[in-house]
Design an enzyme around this catalytic site. Sequence first.
Site, mmCIF file in Angstrom:
data_model
loop_
_atom_site.group_PDB
_atom_site.id
_atom_site.type_symbol
_atom_site.label_atom_id
_atom_site.label_comp_id
_atom_site.label_asym_id
_atom_site.label_seq_id
_atom_site.Cartn_x
_atom_site.Cartn_y
_atom_site.Cartn_z
ATOM 1 N N VAL A 71 46.002 37.045 40.969
ATOM 2 C CA VAL A 71 44.659 36.785 41.810
ATOM 3 C C VAL A 71 44.879 35.500 42.316
ATOM 4 C CG1 VAL A 71 43.128 38.139 40.414
ATOM 5 C CG2 VAL A 71 43.649 35.559 39.798
ATOM 6 N N ASN A 97 36.920 39.346 36.688
ATOM 7 C CA ASN A 97 37.095 38.891 35.281
ATOM 8 C C ASN A 97 38.431 38.123 34.963
ATOM 9 O OD1 ASN A 97 36.422 39.426 32.320
ATOM 10 N ND2 ASN A 97 38.479 40.439 32.683
ATOM 11 N N SER A 150 30.653 31.464 32.224
ATOM 12 C CA SER A 150 30.800 31.229 30.810
ATOM 13 C C SER A 150 29.662 30.219 30.516
ATOM 14 C CB SER A 150 32.163 30.390 30.494
ATOM 15 O OG SER A 150 31.885 29.894 29.457
ATOM 16 N N TYR A 163 38.839 24.089 32.100
ATOM 17 C CA TYR A 163 38.255 25.276 31.970
ATOM 18 C C TYR A 163 36.795 25.067 32.476
ATOM 19 C CZ TYR A 163 36.265 29.857 29.740
ATOM 20 O OH TYR A 163 35.881 30.881 29.459
ATOM 21 N N ALA A 165 35.307 22.748 34.137
ATOM 22 C CA ALA A 165 35.170 22.618 35.636
ATOM 23 C C ALA A 165 35.465 23.795 36.331
ATOM 24 C CB ALA A 165 36.349 21.669 36.134
ATOM 25 N N SER A 166 36.472 24.751 35.897
ATOM 26 C CA SER A 166 36.652 25.961 36.637
ATOM 27 C C SER A 166 35.333 26.912 36.925
ATOM 28 C CB SER A 166 37.766 26.749 36.324
ATOM 29 O OG SER A 166 37.572 27.150 34.831
ATOM 30 N N LYS A 167 34.687 27.028 35.624
ATOM 31 C CA LYS A 167 33.431 27.616 35.359
ATOM 32 C C LYS A 167 32.277 27.286 36.153
ATOM 33 C CE LYS A 167 35.840 31.183 32.924
ATOM 34 N NZ LYS A 167 35.941 32.578 33.691
ATOM 35 N N ILE A 196 33.176 34.860 22.609
ATOM 36 C CA ILE A 196 33.413 36.376 22.422
ATOM 37 C C ILE A 196 34.594 36.840 21.568
ATOM 38 C CG2 ILE A 196 33.379 38.647 23.672
ATOM 39 C CD1 ILE A 196 30.652 36.883 23.844
#
Length: 259
Positions: A71, A97, A150, A163, A165-167, A196
């Site tokens: 991706v 996803n 998230s 992580y 920052a990305s979300k 999860i």
Amino acid sequence: MSAVTEVAANVTGKKVLITGGASGIGAASALLLASRGAKVIIADLSDEHGQQVVSQAEQAGNPILFKKVDVTSGDEVRALFAYAMQELGGLDVVVNNAGVDHLPKALHELSDDDFDRTININLKGVWHCMRAAIACMAPSGGGHVINLASVAGLRSSPGLSAYCASKHGVMGLTKTAALEYAKANIRFNAVCPSFIDTPMVRNTMETMDEASQKKLTHASPLRRLGTVEEVSAAIAWLASDESSFVNGHAFTLDGGMLA
């Protein structure tokens, strides 16, 4: 009483593409949607795991298709969406996803490689897929793009700066696109799980001591990890027409963590 003719979260005949569909939430969502009559393509970087999901679906009598994709490559994503349009004859729902995390580290200790990899897959990868989805959906009357964000996209996440920052970026893309493309009848929503029980979370937990594992497991008031079945059920509802007035929303599944 009249007989019930439709089930909740009816996705029969929906044409669905799921990235990161070879494991975890993506695989569970693909199998659930296919079992309810959707036509599903999964895409992932892992051939081996992708084929395992395909075999599992075939054994259940609900065939799905698999295509390998990175991706982070705009060209590969465009080829994926062209393949989906050819095989399915259109796209109603895209579930973005595909994602990674990184080992917990203080921000100043995080390497360039870890930061770049996280942003390129979790944020730029979602952007690539959103852009391709718009190109497919706008001429055909619309659709629904569901991005996996998230709770780390809604709050701080010490030790997971890249992580987080990305979300947060995924949430920004989701909300902006929801307004930009509403007139084209393309909806954008984000699913925001907490911890999860997925291979990714389990791998992270293996790097922790027992006390830290317990703290993570009990992070929500329900004092347990969420399950992929719980998240995939929410995605199935969003993929159905029952969610038709939901747009620009952060659909949170956190056991009450943010309450």
